[in-house]
Design a protein around this motif. Structure first.
Motif, PDB file in Angstrom:
ATOM      1  N   THR A  10      35.852  17.834 -28.285  1.00 55.95           N
ATOM      2  CA  THR A  10      34.983  18.006 -27.162  1.00 55.95           C
ATOM      3  C   THR A  10      35.033  16.262 -26.669  1.00 55.95           C
ATOM      4  O   THR A  10      34.408  15.645 -27.229  1.00 55.95           O
ATOM      5  N   ILE A  11      35.498  16.430 -25.429  1.00 57.40           N
ATOM      6  CA  ILE A  11      35.550  15.116 -24.567  1.00 57.40           C
ATOM      7  C   ILE A  11      34.476  15.195 -23.561  1.00 57.40           C
ATOM      8  O   ILE A  11      34.821  16.301 -22.575  1.00 57.40           O
ATOM      9  N   VAL A  12      33.734  14.346 -23.371  1.00 54.60           N
ATOM     10  CA  VAL A  12      32.546  14.412 -22.200  1.00 54.60           C
ATOM     11  C   VAL A  12      32.422  13.107 -21.781  1.00 54.60           C
ATOM     12  O   VAL A  12      32.938  11.950 -22.138  1.00 54.60           O
ATOM     13  N   GLY A  13      31.943  13.031 -20.492  1.00 54.85           N
ATOM     14  CA  GLY A  13      31.818  11.837 -19.844  1.00 54.85           C
ATOM     15  C   GLY A  13      31.296  12.149 -18.364  1.00 54.85           C
ATOM     16  O   GLY A  13      31.612  13.127 -17.870  1.00 54.85           O
ATOM     17  N   PRO A  14      30.979  11.117 -17.643  1.00 57.47           N
ATOM     18  CA  PRO A  14      30.359  11.234 -16.179  1.00 57.47           C
ATOM     19  C   PRO A  14      31.681  11.382 -15.411  1.00 57.47           C
ATOM     20  O   PRO A  14      32.963  11.045 -15.650  1.00 57.47           O
ATOM     21  N   THR A  15      31.373  11.988 -14.190  1.00 59.73           N
ATOM     22  CA  THR A  15      32.591  11.899 -13.134  1.00 59.73           C
ATOM     23  C   THR A  15      33.297  10.425 -12.982  1.00 59.73           C
ATOM     24  O   THR A  15      32.633   9.417 -13.021  1.00 59.73           O
ATOM     25  N   ALA A  16      34.646  10.483 -12.954  1.00 59.51           N
ATOM     26  CA  ALA A  16      35.376   9.263 -12.454  1.00 59.51           C
ATOM     27  C   ALA A  16      35.510   8.468 -13.819  1.00 59.51           C
ATOM     28  O   ALA A  16      35.814   7.486 -13.372  1.00 59.51           O
ATOM     29  N   ILE A 195      31.735   4.507 -19.322  1.00 62.94           N
ATOM     30  CA  ILE A 195      32.301   3.616 -18.227  1.00 62.94           C
ATOM     31  C   ILE A 195      31.062   2.791 -17.623  1.00 62.94           C
ATOM     32  O   ILE A 195      30.070   3.448 -17.493  1.00 62.94           O
ATOM     33  N   GLU A 196      31.159   1.703 -17.616  1.00 62.38           N
ATOM     34  CA  GLU A 196      30.237   0.746 -17.139  1.00 62.38           C
ATOM     35  C   GLU A 196      29.638   1.078 -15.684  1.00 62.38           C
ATOM     36  O   GLU A 196      30.510   1.434 -15.220  1.00 62.38           O
ATOM     37  N   ARG A 197      28.425   1.059 -15.431  1.00 64.88           N
ATOM     38  CA  ARG A 197      27.671   1.502 -14.334  1.00 64.88           C
ATOM     39  C   ARG A 197      28.394   1.114 -12.719  1.00 64.88           C
ATOM     40  O   ARG A 197      28.664   1.825 -12.006  1.00 64.88           O
ATOM     41  N   LYS A 203      34.576   3.153  -8.817  1.00 68.43           N
ATOM     42  CA  LYS A 203      35.673   4.242  -8.943  1.00 68.43           C
ATOM     43  C   LYS A 203      35.332   5.737  -8.085  1.00 68.43           C
ATOM     44  O   LYS A 203      35.945   6.293  -7.331  1.00 68.43           O
ATOM     45  N   ILE A 204      33.973   5.850  -8.168  1.00 66.66           N
ATOM     46  CA  ILE A 204      33.314   7.081  -7.334  1.00 66.66           C
ATOM     47  C   ILE A 204      33.482   6.831  -5.973  1.00 66.66           C
ATOM     48  O   ILE A 204      34.106   7.776  -5.098  1.00 66.66           O
ATOM     49  N   SER A 205      33.194   5.817  -5.359  1.00 67.04           N
ATOM     50  CA  SER A 205      33.650   5.381  -3.901  1.00 67.04           C
ATOM     51  C   SER A 205      34.750   5.409  -3.562  1.00 67.04           C
ATOM     52  O   SER A 205      35.215   6.150  -2.468  1.00 67.04           O
ATOM     53  N   GLN A 206      35.742   4.809  -4.442  1.00 66.07           N
ATOM     54  CA  GLN A 206      37.368   4.704  -4.063  1.00 66.07           C
ATOM     55  C   GLN A 206      37.941   6.307  -4.027  1.00 66.07           C
ATOM     56  O   GLN A 206      38.398   6.767  -3.061  1.00 66.07           O
ATOM     57  N   ARG A 207      37.294   7.041  -5.025  1.00 68.61           N
ATOM     58  CA  ARG A 207      37.833   8.460  -5.189  1.00 68.61           C
ATOM     59  C   ARG A 207      37.295   9.386  -3.944  1.00 68.61           C
ATOM     60  O   ARG A 207      38.105  10.234  -3.580  1.00 68.61           O
ATOM     61  N   LEU A 208      36.170   9.059  -3.531  1.00 72.03           N
ATOM     62  CA  LEU A 208      35.567   9.865  -2.318  1.00 72.03           C
ATOM     63  C   LEU A 208      36.503   9.444  -0.952  1.00 72.03           C
ATOM     64  O   LEU A 208      36.826  10.295  -0.302  1.00 72.03           O
ATOM     65  N   ARG A 209      36.888   8.094  -0.728  1.00 68.90           N
ATOM     66  CA  ARG A 209      37.753   7.950   0.305  1.00 68.90           C
ATOM     67  C   ARG A 209      39.071   8.583   0.190  1.00 68.90           C
ATOM     68  O   ARG A 209      39.677   9.135   1.020  1.00 68.90           O
ATOM     69  N   ASP A 210      39.800   8.578  -1.136  1.00 69.86           N
ATOM     70  CA  ASP A 210      40.655   9.112  -1.302  1.00 69.86           C
ATOM     71  C   ASP A 210      40.798  10.736  -0.980  1.00 69.86           C
ATOM     72  O   ASP A 210      41.782  11.436  -0.395  1.00 69.86           O
ATOM     73  N   PHE A 267      24.570  11.955  -9.219  1.00 72.66           N
ATOM     74  CA  PHE A 267      24.960  13.128 -10.030  1.00 72.66           C
ATOM     75  C   PHE A 267      25.608  12.689 -11.670  1.00 72.66           C
ATOM     76  O   PHE A 267      25.381  13.040 -12.464  1.00 72.66           O
ATOM     77  N   ALA A 268      26.328  11.411 -11.266  1.00 71.43           N
ATOM     78  CA  ALA A 268      26.904  10.839 -12.459  1.00 71.43           C
ATOM     79  C   ALA A 268      25.796  10.066 -13.325  1.00 71.43           C
ATOM     80  O   ALA A 268      25.756  10.272 -14.421  1.00 71.43           O
ATOM     81  N   LYS A 269      24.770   9.721 -12.778  1.00 71.21           N
ATOM     82  CA  LYS A 269      23.467   9.384 -13.650  1.00 71.21           C
ATOM     83  C   LYS A 269      22.693  10.389 -14.240  1.00 71.21           C
ATOM     84  O   LYS A 269      22.561  10.262 -15.423  1.00 71.21           O
TER      85      LYS A 269
END
Length: 307
Positions: A10-16, A195-197, A203-210, A267-269
């Protein structure tokens, strides 16, 4: 030749964090198949907003089989109880063919439901408890929920209403243990993408723009034109909640983008709060630096599997 030691990896992790790429490439390396544990990628037609990039499941021209994506129509309020049933059906199909099941997801609730084999049943409304919880913030509710050993039968806790319902259900189970039945407990090993905060925020901000550039607003408009209600979109949360509210005239475009960006960071937090809660309850998660090259990440996992 890889010898399977665990029913589930099982691989877990926050978004992005890049967990899907890692899970897909690991499955390819092991000749396995991916079982998604994403509470929104189950819906057909909800692609851009959920980050459902199916091209990720093709590596070097080789397709990696995946399950539990596109299994319900948008507009349906699919819950974790239904997901659990679909998961075990998919898992048995994978296992019967001798393949390694690689679970991938940021929906900690969905992950726990299947890895810990919780039994979930419909629970009546508790108005007194709801009134007691109403004064708490979403962060406080999420923290409280993450510390509870029982699980609930709804989707991600990205609204107070869902979090309160989740605690309501967990509380009911704690006082009605005889109503639960056992599911088969599968052997599992957890890996987490750490992933460092600040990098995560970037990455979240860039992905939203994308996603906005890729037509996310048009995707939501298409869902509405197809009969999905604004209330349904609010239920799905995050991208669908905010874009739906914008299309309904409840906020401006700039307000939608700003509010959504903040909500995804929050949400990621909360995702990380959930995973830390899993660890406090006894889950052993081997965390892997998101900045490592993909080959090194897979190498670390393979060496851990050989121990």
């Amino acid at each position: 030749m890889y010898q399977k030691k665990y029913d589930l990896i099982t691989i877990v992790g926050p978004t992005a964090s890049g967990k899907t790429t890692l899970a897909v490439n690991l499955a390819l390396q092991l000749g396995g198949e991916v079982l998604s544990a994403d509470s929104r990628q189950i819906y057909r037609g909800m692609d851009i907003g959920t980050g459902k990039d199916l091209s990720e499941y093709v590596v070097g021209g080789r397709a990696v089989p995946y399950h539990l994506i596109d299994i319900a129509d948008a507009g349906v309020r699919y819950n974790v109880f239904e997901y659990q049933q679909a998961f075990f059906e998919a898992y048995h199909d994978v296992a019967q063919r001798g393949k390694q099941a690689v679970v991938c997801g940021g929906s900690g609730m969905y992950v726990e439901a299947v890895v810990e084999a919780y039994d979930l049943r419909p629970v009546p409304q508790n108005d007194e408890l709801r009134a007691q919880l109403e004064g708490y913030t979403l962060e406080e509710l999420t923290e409280q929920l993450a510390q509870m050993k029982s699980l609930h039968n709804n989707t991600d806790v990205d609204t107070k209403k869902r979090a309160i319902r989740a605690i309501e259900i967990a509380t009911y189970y704690s006082s009605h243990p005889d109503e639960k039945v056992s599911y088969p407990k599968l052997s599992n090993i957890y890996f987490g993408v750490d992933i460092e905060r600040e990098l995560r925020r970037q990455k979240i901000s860039q992905r939203l723009r994308d996603r906005l550039d890729a037509g996310m607003v048009d995707e939501v408009r298409t869902l509405i034109n197809g009969g999905v209600t604004i209330d349904d979109l609010i239920y799905y949360g995050l991208e669908y909640k905010f874009v739906g509210s914008y299309l309904a005239g409840r906020m401006s475009y700039d307000e939608m983008v700003q509010g959504l960006e903040i909500a995804i960071h929050q949400f990621a937090k909360r995702q990380m709060t959930w995973f830390r809660g899993m660890e406090r309850k006894g889950a052993v998660i081997s965390w892997i630096d998101a900045m490592l090259p993909l080959e090194e990440k897979i190498g670390l996992i393979l060496r851990k599997l050989e121990e």
